[in-house]
Motif scaffolding. Sequence first.
Motif, PDB file in Angstrom:
ATOM      1  N   THR A 128       0.948  -0.995   0.026  1.00 22.51           N
ATOM      2  CA  THR A 128       0.058  -0.052  -0.088  1.00 22.51           C
ATOM      3  C   THR A 128       0.954   1.161  -0.026  1.00 22.51           C
ATOM      4  O   THR A 128       0.532   2.171  -0.592  1.00 22.51           O
ATOM      5  CB  THR A 128      -0.938  -0.073   0.993  1.00 22.51           C
ATOM      6  OG1 THR A 128      -1.771  -1.284   1.342  1.00 22.51           O
ATOM      7  CG2 THR A 128      -1.910   1.538   1.239  1.00 22.51           C
ATOM      8  N   ILE A 129       1.929   1.190   0.767  1.00 24.05           N
ATOM      9  CA  ILE A 129       2.977   2.461   0.837  1.00 24.05           C
ATOM     10  C   ILE A 129       3.523   2.638  -0.488  1.00 24.05           C
ATOM     11  O   ILE A 129       3.575   3.741  -0.993  1.00 24.05           O
ATOM     12  CB  ILE A 129       3.774   2.079   1.957  1.00 24.05           C
ATOM     13  CG1 ILE A 129       3.084   2.308   3.321  1.00 24.05           C
ATOM     14  CG2 ILE A 129       4.961   3.502   2.122  1.00 24.05           C
ATOM     15  CD1 ILE A 129       3.897   1.832   4.515  1.00 24.05           C
ATOM     16  N   ARG A 130       3.893   1.421  -1.075  1.00 21.96           N
ATOM     17  CA  ARG A 130       4.601   1.535  -2.533  1.00 21.96           C
ATOM     18  C   ARG A 130       3.534   1.988  -3.504  1.00 21.96           C
ATOM     19  O   ARG A 130       3.989   3.148  -4.449  1.00 21.96           O
ATOM     20  CB  ARG A 130       5.350   0.093  -2.887  1.00 21.96           C
ATOM     21  CG  ARG A 130       6.395  -0.299  -2.413  1.00 21.96           C
ATOM     22  CD  ARG A 130       7.525   0.544  -2.373  1.00 21.96           C
ATOM     23  NE  ARG A 130       7.974   0.825  -3.685  1.00 21.96           N
ATOM     24  CZ  ARG A 130       9.050   0.188  -4.432  1.00 21.96           C
ATOM     25  NH1 ARG A 130       9.743  -0.777  -3.752  1.00 21.96           N
ATOM     26  NH2 ARG A 130       9.268   0.603  -5.719  1.00 21.96           N
ATOM     27  N   ALA A 132       1.029   4.158  -2.771  1.00 19.77           N
ATOM     28  CA  ALA A 132       0.988   5.658  -2.411  1.00 19.77           C
ATOM     29  C   ALA A 132       2.313   6.486  -2.892  1.00 19.77           C
ATOM     30  O   ALA A 132       1.933   7.537  -3.200  1.00 19.77           O
ATOM     31  CB  ALA A 132       0.706   5.715  -0.930  1.00 19.77           C
ATOM     32  N   LEU A 133       3.363   5.945  -2.932  1.00 20.46           N
ATOM     33  CA  LEU A 133       4.478   6.340  -3.369  1.00 20.46           C
ATOM     34  C   LEU A 133       4.478   6.696  -4.886  1.00 20.46           C
ATOM     35  O   LEU A 133       5.015   7.736  -5.212  1.00 20.46           O
ATOM     36  CB  LEU A 133       5.777   5.634  -2.690  1.00 20.46           C
ATOM     37  CG  LEU A 133       7.199   6.276  -2.976  1.00 20.46           C
ATOM     38  CD1 LEU A 133       7.108   7.614  -1.975  1.00 20.46           C
ATOM     39  CD2 LEU A 133       8.195   5.488  -2.465  1.00 20.46           C
ATOM     40  N   ASN A 136       2.401   9.687  -5.242  1.00 19.84           N
ATOM     41  CA  ASN A 136       2.771  10.872  -4.830  1.00 19.84           C
ATOM     42  C   ASN A 136       4.319  10.980  -4.520  1.00 19.84           C
ATOM     43  O   ASN A 136       4.879  10.551  -3.550  1.00 19.84           O
ATOM     44  CB  ASN A 136       2.473  11.035  -3.380  1.00 19.84           C
ATOM     45  CG  ASN A 136       2.634  12.679  -2.806  1.00 19.84           C
ATOM     46  OD1 ASN A 136       3.238  13.270  -3.434  1.00 19.84           O
ATOM     47  ND2 ASN A 136       2.120  12.873  -1.546  1.00 19.84           N
ATOM     48  N   SER A 139       6.965  12.390  -1.711  1.00 17.70           N
ATOM     49  CA  SER A 139       6.541  12.131  -0.291  1.00 17.70           C
ATOM     50  C   SER A 139       7.903  11.610   0.560  1.00 17.70           C
ATOM     51  O   SER A 139       7.792  10.385   0.384  1.00 17.70           O
ATOM     52  CB  SER A 139       5.282  11.508  -0.098  1.00 17.70           C
ATOM     53  OG  SER A 139       4.958  11.654   1.188  1.00 17.70           O
ATOM     54  N   LEU A 142       6.204   9.030   2.990  1.00 17.15           N
ATOM     55  CA  LEU A 142       5.811   7.696   2.782  1.00 17.15           C
ATOM     56  C   LEU A 142       6.989   6.809   2.624  1.00 17.15           C
ATOM     57  O   LEU A 142       7.133   5.592   2.936  1.00 17.15           O
ATOM     58  CB  LEU A 142       5.140   7.811   1.435  1.00 17.15           C
ATOM     59  CG  LEU A 142       3.838   8.246   1.308  1.00 17.15           C
ATOM     60  CD1 LEU A 142       3.358   8.553  -0.164  1.00 17.15           C
ATOM     61  CD2 LEU A 142       2.948   7.381   2.118  1.00 17.15           C
ATOM     62  N   GLN A 145       7.846   5.898   6.054  1.00 19.77           N
ATOM     63  CA  GLN A 145       7.050   4.726   6.479  1.00 19.77           C
ATOM     64  C   GLN A 145       7.446   3.347   5.807  1.00 19.77           C
ATOM     65  O   GLN A 145       7.281   2.365   6.249  1.00 19.77           O
ATOM     66  CB  GLN A 145       5.433   5.041   6.223  1.00 19.77           C
ATOM     67  CG  GLN A 145       5.073   6.250   6.815  1.00 19.77           C
ATOM     68  CD  GLN A 145       5.106   5.799   8.385  1.00 19.77           C
ATOM     69  OE1 GLN A 145       6.059   6.287   9.141  1.00 19.77           O
ATOM     70  NE2 GLN A 145       4.218   4.864   8.815  1.00 19.77           N
ATOM     71  N   LEU A 146       7.781   3.485   4.578  1.00 19.88           N
ATOM     72  CA  LEU A 146       8.085   2.065   3.757  1.00 19.88           C
ATOM     73  C   LEU A 146       9.302   1.527   4.427  1.00 19.88           C
ATOM     74  O   LEU A 146       9.433   0.467   4.726  1.00 19.88           O
ATOM     75  CB  LEU A 146       8.578   2.465   2.477  1.00 19.88           C
ATOM     76  CG  LEU A 146       8.729   1.353   1.489  1.00 19.88           C
ATOM     77  CD1 LEU A 146       7.491   0.341   1.388  1.00 19.88           C
ATOM     78  CD2 LEU A 146       9.159   1.699   0.060  1.00 19.88           C
TER      79      LEU A 146
END
Length: 168
Positions: A128-130, A132-133, A136, A139, A142, A145-146
Amino acid sequence: MNDHDDNAFHDDLQARLRALPAERLPPAHTWQRIAARLPPRTAVVPMPAPTRPARRWPLRIGLGLAAALAVLMVVPTAPPPTPRPTPLQRQADVMAAEYQQAMAALPADRIGADWQPALHELDSSAGTIRAALAENPRSGFLLTQLQRTYALRLELTQQAVNAAGLPS
């Protein structure tokens, strides 16, 4: 009031409703007032009919146009150019490669089933983070967070390997 009174009232009401006229038209003078307020109508003049019949396109022209359209539809178009990855995306790719190397060094395939839901959740979070990255790409939050999610996944996998008594 009792049931007999209710039924009599209901029957009387039904009879009175049936006696009403089915449709009521407003008086004629109402329509005259409405018509007086409407803007005047303009006369519609019909167009004269053409004096000669329309010409048909020769078959050659029609077939030529059809062939040209077919060629245009078949010609492949080049995909739009892929944007260059941002520095944060390159860092995320390097991080993912290092994470995959570290995971390959652990015997994660023999971890007990009780550890699997937590490991799966961390994998899902990383995906999910990938995503979102990718949406964006600038960021830094992010990326952090990853990195944190990969570290937690490696730490939890190491704990599961140790708990299973597997060599790490």
